[in-house]
Design a protein around this motif. Structure first.
Motif, PDB file in Angstrom:
ATOM      1  N   LYS A   1      51.021  73.573  30.229  1.00 27.48           N
ATOM      2  CA  LYS A   1      52.051  74.043  31.403  1.00 27.48           C
ATOM      3  C   LYS A   1      52.988  74.041  32.108  1.00 27.48           C
ATOM      4  O   LYS A   1      53.671  74.323  32.795  1.00 27.48           O
ATOM      5  N   ILE A   2      52.641  72.248  32.337  1.00 28.67           N
ATOM      6  CA  ILE A   2      53.529  71.785  33.152  1.00 28.67           C
ATOM      7  C   ILE A   2      55.333  71.656  32.608  1.00 28.67           C
ATOM      8  O   ILE A   2      56.157  71.794  33.400  1.00 28.67           O
ATOM      9  N   MET A   3      55.158  71.876  31.234  1.00 26.06           N
ATOM     10  CA  MET A   3      56.435  71.858  30.774  1.00 26.06           C
ATOM     11  C   MET A   3      57.311  73.319  30.797  1.00 26.06           C
ATOM     12  O   MET A   3      58.063  73.213  30.908  1.00 26.06           O
ATOM     13  N   VAL A   4      56.325  74.383  30.723  1.00 22.00           N
ATOM     14  CA  VAL A   4      56.968  75.491  30.576  1.00 22.00           C
ATOM     15  C   VAL A   4      56.872  75.750  32.569  1.00 22.00           C
ATOM     16  O   VAL A   4      57.840  76.479  32.103  1.00 22.00           O
ATOM     17  N   LEU A   5      56.940  75.119  32.802  1.00 20.61           N
ATOM     18  CA  LEU A   5      56.439  75.445  34.893  1.00 20.61           C
ATOM     19  C   LEU A   5      58.365  74.850  34.480  1.00 20.61           C
ATOM     20  O   LEU A   5      59.062  75.340  35.234  1.00 20.61           O
ATOM     21  N   ALA A   6      58.376  73.950  34.039  1.00 21.44           N
ATOM     22  CA  ALA A   6      59.759  72.241  34.742  1.00 21.44           C
ATOM     23  C   ALA A   6      60.981  73.372  33.521  1.00 21.44           C
ATOM     24  O   ALA A   6      61.517  73.769  34.533  1.00 21.44           O
ATOM     25  N   PHE A   7      60.320  73.953  33.389  1.00 17.05           N
ATOM     26  CA  PHE A   7      61.440  75.143  31.792  1.00 17.05           C
ATOM     27  C   PHE A   7      62.220  76.907  32.892  1.00 17.05           C
ATOM     28  O   PHE A   7      63.280  76.736  33.174  1.00 17.05           O
ATOM     29  N   ILE A   8      61.167  76.686  33.996  1.00 15.24           N
ATOM     30  CA  ILE A   8      60.655  77.883  34.511  1.00 15.24           C
ATOM     31  C   ILE A   8      62.284  77.554  36.022  1.00 15.24           C
ATOM     32  O   ILE A   8      62.651  77.897  35.767  1.00 15.24           O
ATOM     33  N   VAL A   9      62.078  76.449  35.913  1.00 13.77           N
ATOM     34  CA  VAL A   9      62.352  75.817  37.453  1.00 13.77           C
ATOM     35  C   VAL A   9      63.890  75.487  37.231  1.00 13.77           C
ATOM     36  O   VAL A   9      64.738  75.906  37.906  1.00 13.77           O
TER      37      VAL A   9
END
Length: 553
Positions: free
Chosen positions: A525-533
């Protein structure tokens, strides 16, 4: 019968019936001999009262031994005794066992009706004995005339540990089996028994036969046989290792396809959850933090329809979902219309106030549901046609409910696309979105279109809640798990772009599931959020930028 045969043997040519040729009379004698042989064989295989008593009473080891001997003979009357033993409908007295069924009592191994004596005792089966009975029942069902029964027996037997005592019956079933797929599975089952044989040649043949399997249970068996000190023969050990390598390769493909399907399934759920938000936020610019609660209302509407069908239309219960879909849409759309008319209408152009107001509305809706239905999750049952799944591989089953949601998501997507692109309402929504003042000058009632558009987005959220009720728990916090993900899908895909919503929803679902396999659910989840940012920093308009002109721009 024996008297007839003696007479047949002693008959002279002169005694033959008139009009019969020698060849015809010889054929008749041969047929009678064959029929007599069959009768003798069946009599030899029939379950005797002594065997039934030995299976029903005594020490567990002796009972299991007697059961295995009777199973190898494969008599149909043994099925009756086994089912009665599993149902605790057998009594023993002395050297006789009594089967109690349908209000009558018969001596086991015969058709003789007899009441058990007063001193008869109930048969007690421990877990070991019950396991042996269930295994024997499965083995006997392998010779059923019904293919479905034989297949179910194979499935049940594959979950049990069989020894060489079951080999005679399995080989008998193998010789009689005509279905190629079931025959192949029987051969694998036979090999799993022979791989532990005391004969090295049979173990080697079994290891080579197991190389074609793709069952996880066979993989576990081979790993056990390859443990130190278990298999000492070099050629057998090499064959076991080769079989294990092949099975692991096939199972790996099943796991990869499973991750792919799970990612697409999650993506379809995100797509459903984000479609409504693509209208309320993407087209109208309203940051609706109560979007998850509108999904929750659709799920609870499904729950209520289910209960109504169970109470008033039990014969049609399997079709309650067809009625729940439009009612979930209407319930959420009505709540959305009320919210737009009473609160959101006065906050257009003020995103921070809209965010805070809809967040407060979400709390009110959650508390209202808790007051009406309770704080605990409610049970929403899948219809019969959504239960089960399609077994693609031995370690890959595609659930029907997930497949149905995937199809449903794209049907809803197609409906929304047609509505926006091909209808009068869609034209007005696009016109108001791109240039509100010009649309008002052309006679469009922009306030009414805002209500219609917001209600449409809320109704689609209700459809998402209806779909989610088939795969997860339904409770007051249902929507909280999807509202943030829905915003990420809309922003990543491009504000106001349905195509972007599709690509972003499916892409995030796949990315999330692939990352979970390497980093775990939380880090994924954290990695997906970082990718979107990072993506939004590089491309603020999202994957697809909105095209068009606006007088306010």
């Amino acid at each position: 019968m024996s008297v007839m045969l003696m007479r047949m043997q002693n008959t002279t040519p002169c005694d033959r019936p008139p009009g019969r040729s020698g060849l015809a009379w010889a054929a008749i004698r041969l047929a009678l001999w064959f029929w007599a042989g069959l009768m003798a064989a069946s009599a030899a295989q029939a379950l005797t009262p002594q065997q039934a008593a030995a299976i029903s009473a005594g020490e567990t080891d002796a009972r299991i031994e007697a059961l295995q001997k009777a199973t190898a003979e494969g008599d149909a009357s043994l099925l009756v005794l086994i089912r009665a033993l599993l149902d605790n409908e057998v009594k023993v007295a002395g050297e006789r066992a009594f089967v109690l069924q349908d209000g009558r009592s018969v001596i086991a191994g015969t058709d003789t009706a007899a009441e058990p004596p007063p001193e008869a005792e109930d048969v007690v089966n421990n877990n070991r004995m019950r396991g042996a009975l269930e295994a024997a029942l499965g083995v006997l069902r392998l010779v059923s005339p019904e293919r479905a029964t034989r297949e179910q027996a194979l499935v049940e037997l594959s979950k049990q540990s069989l020894d060489e005592a079951a080999l005679p019956m399995i080989e008998k079933a193998l010789a009689a089996e005509t279905d190629p797929s079931l025959k192949a599975r029987l051969e694998i089952m036979r090999a799993t028994i022979l791989v532990a044989s005391s004969d090295p040649a049979r173990r080697l043949a079994a290891a080579q036969a197991l190389a074609g399997s793709s069952e996880p249970s066979v993989k576990n068996l081979l790993q056990e046989r390859l443990m130190p000190g278990v298999e000492s023969e070099g050629p057998v050990r090499a064959a076991l290792q080769a079989a294990l390598t092949g099975i692991e390769g096939r199972l790996a493909w099943g796991e990869r396809l499973g991750v792919l399907f799970t990612g697409i399934s999650l993506g379809s759920i995100l797509l459903l959850a984000a479609l409504g938000l693509a209208i309320t936020y993407g087209l109208m610019g309203v940051i609706n933090m109560a979007h998850g609660e509108l999904m929750m209302i659709g799920a609870y509407a499904t729950f209520m329809v289910q209960n109504l069908f169970r109470a008033w239309l039990p014969d049609l219960f399997d079709w309650y979902l067809l009625a729940a879909v439009p009612l979930a849409f209407l319930a959420s759309a009505l709540v959305g219309a009320v919210l737009e008319r009473t609160v959101i209408r006065w906050l257009y152009g003020r995103p921070l106030e809209t965010l805070l107001a809809t967040w407060g509305i979400s709390l009110v809706l959650m508390q209202g549901v808790r007051s009406l239905f309770g704080a605990q999750n409610v049970a929403v049952e899948n219809p019969g046609w959504l239960s089960g799944g399609v077994a693609v591989l031995s370690n890959l089953t595609l659930p029907y409910n997930r497949l149905a949601i995937l199809v449903f998501a794209f049907l809803v997507l197609g409906g929304v696309a047609l509505l926006i692109a091909r209808t009068r309402l869609g034209l007005f929504v696009r016109g108001v979105t791109q240039n509100r003042r010009m649309a008002a000058c052309m006679g469009v009632n922009t306030a009414r279109i805002d209500t219609y558009a917001f209600s449409l987005g809320a109704g689609i959220a209700g459809l998402a809640g209806c779909a989610l009720s088939q795969v997860g728990n339904v409770g007051p916090d249902l929507g909280q798990s999807y509202v943030v993900d829905s915003f990420m899908v809309v922003v990543l895909g491009g504000v106001g772009q349905l195509a972007g919503t599709v690509y972003a929803g499916l892409g995030l679902g796949l990315l999330n599931k692939f990352l979970e396999g390497y980093a775990g659910a939380v880090l994924a989840k954290i990695m997906v959020l970082a990718f979107i940012v990072v993506f939004i920093q590089k491309r603020p308009q999202g994957m697809f930028a909105m095209k068009g002109r606006s007088a306010e721009a």
